[in-house]
Design a protein around this motif. Structure first.
Motif, PDB file in Angstrom:
ATOM      1  N   GLN A 250       0.978  -1.159   0.014  1.00 47.71           N
ATOM      2  CA  GLN A 250       0.196   0.290  -0.083  1.00 47.71           C
ATOM      3  C   GLN A 250       0.470   1.345  -0.055  1.00 47.71           C
ATOM      4  N   ILE A 251       0.676   2.702  -0.246  1.00 41.80           N
ATOM      5  CA  ILE A 251       1.443   3.590  -0.253  1.00 41.80           C
ATOM      6  C   ILE A 251       0.242   4.183   0.711  1.00 41.80           C
ATOM      7  N   ALA A 252       1.199   4.881   1.918  1.00 39.86           N
ATOM      8  CA  ALA A 252       0.289   5.756   2.884  1.00 39.86           C
ATOM      9  C   ALA A 252       0.683   7.671   2.249  1.00 39.86           C
ATOM     10  N   VAL A 253      -0.272   7.201   2.125  1.00 39.64           N
ATOM     11  CA  VAL A 253      -1.398   8.467   1.554  1.00 39.64           C
ATOM     12  C   VAL A 253      -0.728   9.789   2.555  1.00 39.64           C
ATOM     13  N   ASN A 254      -0.888   9.754   3.965  1.00 36.71           N
ATOM     14  CA  ASN A 254      -0.708  10.325   4.499  1.00 36.71           C
ATOM     15  C   ASN A 254       0.979  10.898   4.767  1.00 36.71           C
ATOM     16  N   LEU A 255       1.912  10.326   4.201  1.00 37.09           N
ATOM     17  CA  LEU A 255       2.871  10.459   4.131  1.00 37.09           C
ATOM     18  C   LEU A 255       3.899  11.084   3.014  1.00 37.09           C
ATOM     19  N   ILE A 256       2.527  10.848   1.479  1.00 43.76           N
ATOM     20  CA  ILE A 256       3.120  11.483  -0.051  1.00 43.76           C
ATOM     21  C   ILE A 256       3.369  13.096   0.083  1.00 43.76           C
ATOM     22  N   TYR A 257       4.730  13.453  -0.664  1.00 44.09           N
ATOM     23  CA  TYR A 257       4.745  14.277  -0.526  1.00 44.09           C
ATOM     24  C   TYR A 257       4.806  14.543  -2.235  1.00 44.09           C
ATOM     25  N   PRO A 258       4.279  15.918  -3.410  1.00 48.30           N
ATOM     26  CA  PRO A 258       4.229  15.797  -4.394  1.00 48.30           C
ATOM     27  C   PRO A 258       5.547  15.487  -5.130  1.00 48.30           C
ATOM     28  N   TRP A 260       7.288  13.472  -4.622  1.00 46.06           N
ATOM     29  CA  TRP A 260       8.151  11.076  -4.223  1.00 46.06           C
ATOM     30  C   TRP A 260       6.610  10.688  -5.426  1.00 46.06           C
ATOM     31  N   VAL A 261       5.562  11.393  -5.845  1.00 46.01           N
ATOM     32  CA  VAL A 261       4.808  10.875  -6.777  1.00 46.01           C
ATOM     33  C   VAL A 261       5.591  11.579  -7.928  1.00 46.01           C
ATOM     34  N   ILE A 262       5.786  12.881  -8.679  1.00 42.63           N
ATOM     35  CA  ILE A 262       6.560  13.084  -9.642  1.00 42.63           C
ATOM     36  C   ILE A 262       7.779  12.327 -10.180  1.00 42.63           C
ATOM     37  N   TYR A 263       8.487  11.933  -9.408  1.00 35.51           N
ATOM     38  CA  TYR A 263      10.169  11.317  -9.474  1.00 35.51           C
ATOM     39  C   TYR A 263       9.977   9.361  -9.624  1.00 35.51           C
ATOM     40  N   SER A 264       9.032   9.103  -8.868  1.00 38.69           N
ATOM     41  CA  SER A 264       8.865   7.511  -8.627  1.00 38.69           C
ATOM     42  C   SER A 264       7.837   7.088  -9.701  1.00 38.69           C
ATOM     43  N   ASN A 265       8.731   5.935 -10.099  1.00 36.68           N
ATOM     44  CA  ASN A 265       7.909   4.703 -11.433  1.00 36.68           C
ATOM     45  C   ASN A 265       6.654   4.665 -11.094  1.00 36.68           C
ATOM     46  N   GLY A 266       5.652   4.724 -11.920  1.00 36.38           N
ATOM     47  CA  GLY A 266       4.431   4.100 -12.120  1.00 36.38           C
ATOM     48  C   GLY A 266       3.587   5.734 -11.679  1.00 36.38           C
ATOM     49  N   PHE A 267       2.490   4.928 -11.696  1.00 38.76           N
ATOM     50  CA  PHE A 267       1.018   6.636 -12.409  1.00 38.76           C
ATOM     51  C   PHE A 267       0.917   6.626 -13.175  1.00 38.76           C
ATOM     52  N   SER A 268       1.296   5.776 -14.564  1.00 35.35           N
ATOM     53  CA  SER A 268       1.693   6.324 -15.937  1.00 35.35           C
ATOM     54  C   SER A 268       0.968   5.292 -16.373  1.00 35.35           C
ATOM     55  N   TYR A 403      -5.545  12.718  -2.486  1.00 37.39           N
ATOM     56  CA  TYR A 403      -4.845  12.319  -3.528  1.00 37.39           C
ATOM     57  C   TYR A 403      -6.014  10.929  -3.732  1.00 37.39           C
ATOM     58  N   TYR A 404      -6.982  11.418  -3.039  1.00 38.44           N
ATOM     59  CA  TYR A 404      -8.454  10.489  -3.081  1.00 38.44           C
ATOM     60  C   TYR A 404      -9.159  10.204  -4.083  1.00 38.44           C
ATOM     61  N   ASN A 405      -9.003  11.522  -5.234  1.00 33.73           N
ATOM     62  CA  ASN A 405      -9.551  11.912  -6.523  1.00 33.73           C
ATOM     63  C   ASN A 405      -8.561  10.582  -7.514  1.00 33.73           C
ATOM     64  N   GLU A 406      -7.517  10.661  -7.224  1.00 41.05           N
ATOM     65  CA  GLU A 406      -6.608  10.186  -8.217  1.00 41.05           C
ATOM     66  C   GLU A 406      -6.730   8.820  -8.301  1.00 41.05           C
ATOM     67  N   ARG A 407      -7.864   8.039  -7.877  1.00 41.39           N
ATOM     68  CA  ARG A 407      -8.533   6.371  -8.054  1.00 41.39           C
ATOM     69  C   ARG A 407      -9.315   6.537  -9.036  1.00 41.39           C
ATOM     70  N   HIS A 408      -9.934   7.586  -9.540  1.00 42.92           N
ATOM     71  CA  HIS A 408     -10.712   7.784 -10.414  1.00 42.92           C
ATOM     72  C   HIS A 408      -9.373   8.103 -12.343  1.00 42.92           C
ATOM     73  N   ASN A 409      -8.335   7.999 -12.205  1.00 37.46           N
ATOM     74  CA  ASN A 409      -7.650   7.588 -12.770  1.00 37.46           C
ATOM     75  C   ASN A 409      -7.842   6.518 -13.647  1.00 37.46           C
ATOM     76  N   VAL A 410      -7.965   5.829 -13.612  1.00 36.43           N
ATOM     77  CA  VAL A 410      -8.351   4.136 -14.117  1.00 36.43           C
ATOM     78  C   VAL A 410      -9.590   3.654 -13.561  1.00 36.43           C
ATOM     79  N   LYS A 411      -9.875   2.810 -14.759  1.00 30.93           N
ATOM     80  CA  LYS A 411     -11.539   2.274 -14.694  1.00 30.93           C
ATOM     81  C   LYS A 411     -11.703   1.498 -13.854  1.00 30.93           C
ATOM     82  N   PRO A 412     -13.124   1.760 -12.862  1.00 37.94           N
ATOM     83  CA  PRO A 412     -13.043   0.720 -11.683  1.00 37.94           C
ATOM     84  C   PRO A 412     -13.579  -0.474 -12.358  1.00 37.94           C
ATOM     85  N   GLY A 413     -13.032  -1.658 -11.222  1.00 37.24           N
ATOM     86  CA  GLY A 413     -13.505  -2.856 -11.200  1.00 37.24           C
ATOM     87  C   GLY A 413     -14.613  -3.474 -10.822  1.00 37.24           C
ATOM     88  N   LEU A 414     -14.544  -4.718 -11.179  1.00 36.89           N
ATOM     89  CA  LEU A 414     -15.675  -5.881 -10.129  1.00 36.89           C
ATOM     90  C   LEU A 414     -14.511  -6.177  -9.303  1.00 36.89           C
TER      91      LEU A 414
END
Length: 467
Positions: A250-258, A260-268, A403-414
């Motif tokens: 899991q990703i610790a949402v309360n520790l995220i800083y911008p 880290w998101v920009i330079y880390s792998n993934g999220f694309s 960052y809750y709205n980021e979960r809408h960047n992919v299609k929801p699933g069963l």
């Protein structure tokens, strides 16, 4: 984050995989040997070299079934009874598959009786070995010794969220180094270390394998030169967010800083072939699942009618938020009373008293989700992804959870990573915890991860671990 290689596994994990391979292969060889001695079934004409190949095919099939049922999950939270039950199902599936393969050996094939007895012996040997591993804790071998740089609020997440032995199967915490600027709400019960000496000397003297950087104040406060010296001497340096992500999934949402998101792998989503074939793949799977499950859906329809009357509606339509925040109507088998929301929209609760008699059963085994096959065919949903929420709740959650709205960047699933890793919940706190897993899925989204989630979902359905 790449999948762990076999050589990177702990000694305990390697031991279980290799020993069970030998046990399952040996079960077939031993059965054949005993049969040759006492001839209680029939004479076996299979050559010895073919028999060895067959034994390892037999073992691998059972191990693949065990993998699908989570028996090689290092964080499997089951007592011996639960492990034995999973092993029984794994061996049964393995026996079924091997009997399908058996005719392809022609005249060298084995009698079904031998395969059945080999499966029984595999179950006995496997359960005996698992009992020993649970008692001796094989997973405790070869743990990484970590040193946490920081003893404040950020570091305390290790103490608070990873305090059980099952959460620390891959590592042992040597201690937390107190840093200047650490907040008071920090580590309390763990080993707090205060020293002014050389970090690299301390790490080498105490056999530290990894340093986790978790200080609250980093500006002009990190011993960069010391960390560099540790790095070139073979000590791994890991950021607290990456450490939590790796160990907990899991990703610790309360520790995220911008940054880290920009330079880390993934999220694309750089896999253009996947994006192009996404609907075709999901629609094909949905059509196949429809062919398999239509009798179950027909029986469910009849049971709902018998339970609540012929005029009672079978399906329940509800607006949900999908890809890019667009709303769509989800379809499910109705598991609650018709007047369940007479007082307005409410999140479903565990053991909700609004649930009907049939509803409790179909929710437990996820049967209520089957009509969403139609949503998958329409393209509103995929098989794997974050579960879609209702618009009434989404707006409030976006305001209160970063960052809750980021979960809408992919299609929801069963089904999704959060549904596998987190128990059913209905509060805002539960939504935050599930978001941590949803963000992990979005960051590491791949075909292999989707396949793993689908396999584990089958496990949930088989053992009735739905909400």
């Amino acid at each position: 984050m790449s999948s762990p290689k076999f050589q990177d596994l702990s000694m305990g994990s390697k031991t279980i995989v290799l020993v069970e391979l030998l046990l399952f292969a040996g079960a077939l060889l031993i059965t054949v040997y005993i049969n040759d001695l006492f001839n209680f079934i029939s004479t076996i004409n299979t050559p010895l070299n073919t028999l060895f190949v067959y034994s390892f095919v037999f073992a691998l099939v059972i191990q693949l079934s065990s993998l699908a049922l989570g028996l090689y999950d290092s964080k499997l939270r089951e007592n011996f009874r639960g492990v034995a039950r999973r092993q029984l199902v794994a061996v049964a599936i393995g026996f079924f598959i091997v009997t399908l393969i058996n005719p392809f050996y022609g005249i060298k094939s084995l009698p079904i009786d031998i395969l059945a007895m080999s499966s029984l012996m595999s179950l006995v040997l496997g359960c005996s070995f698992r009992y020993i591993t649970l008692k001796l804790d094989f997973f405790g071998f070869n743990k990484r010794k970590i040193l946490v740089l920081g003893a404040g609020e950020r570091a305390s997440i290790i103490e608070k969220r990873m305090r059980r032995d099952v959460d620390r199967q891959g590592f042992h915490v040597h201690g937390f180094i107190v840093m200047e600027g650490d907040l008071d709400a920090g580590v309390v019960n763990e080993n707090r270390i205060e020293f002014d000496g050389s970090l690299v000397n301390y790490a080498l003297e105490h056999g530290i394998d990894e340093i986790v950087v978790a200080s609250d104040e980093r500006r002009n406060n990190l011993p960069v030169d010391e960390l560099f010296a540790c790095k070139i001497r073979g000590v791994e340096i890991t950021e607290i967010l990456d450490f939590i992500e790796r160990e907990t999934g899991q990703i610790a949402v309360n520790l995220i800083y911008p940054s880290w998101v920009i330079y880390s792998n993934g999220f694309s989503s750089a896999n253009h072939l996947r994006n192009t074939l996404d609907w075709f793949f999901n629609a094909s799977m949905a059509f196949t699942l429809l062919l398999i499950t239509w009798p179950v859906m027909l029986i469910t329809t009849i049971l709902i009618k018998l339970d609540e009357g012929l005029k009672a509606p079978v399906f329940y339509f509800q607006e949900r938020v999908g890809l890019d925040g667009k709303a769509f109507n989800i379809i499910k088998f109705r598991s609650m009373r018709i007047d369940a929301e007479k007082d307005g929209a409410q999140m479903a609760q565990l053991n909700d008293d609004r649930t009907t008699k049939i509803g409790k059963f179909i929710r437990k085994y996820r049967v209520d989700e089957l009509p969403q096959i139609y949503n998958v065919i329409l393209g509103d949903m995929g098989f794997v992804g974050p579960r879609p929420e209702r618009p009434e709740f989404v707006q409030q959650l976006i305001k209160n959870i970063p960052y809750y709205n980021e979960r809408h960047n992919v299609k929801p699933g069963l089904t999704g990573w959060a549904q596998l890793k987190y128990p059913y919940g209905s509060t805002e706190k539960d939504s935050l915890e599930k978001l941590k897993y949803d963000l992990y899925y979005i960051k590491h989204r791949s075909f292999l991860l989707d396949l793993l989630i689908l396999i584990r979902t089958v496990e949930i359905v088989l053992f009735g671990k739905g909400r």
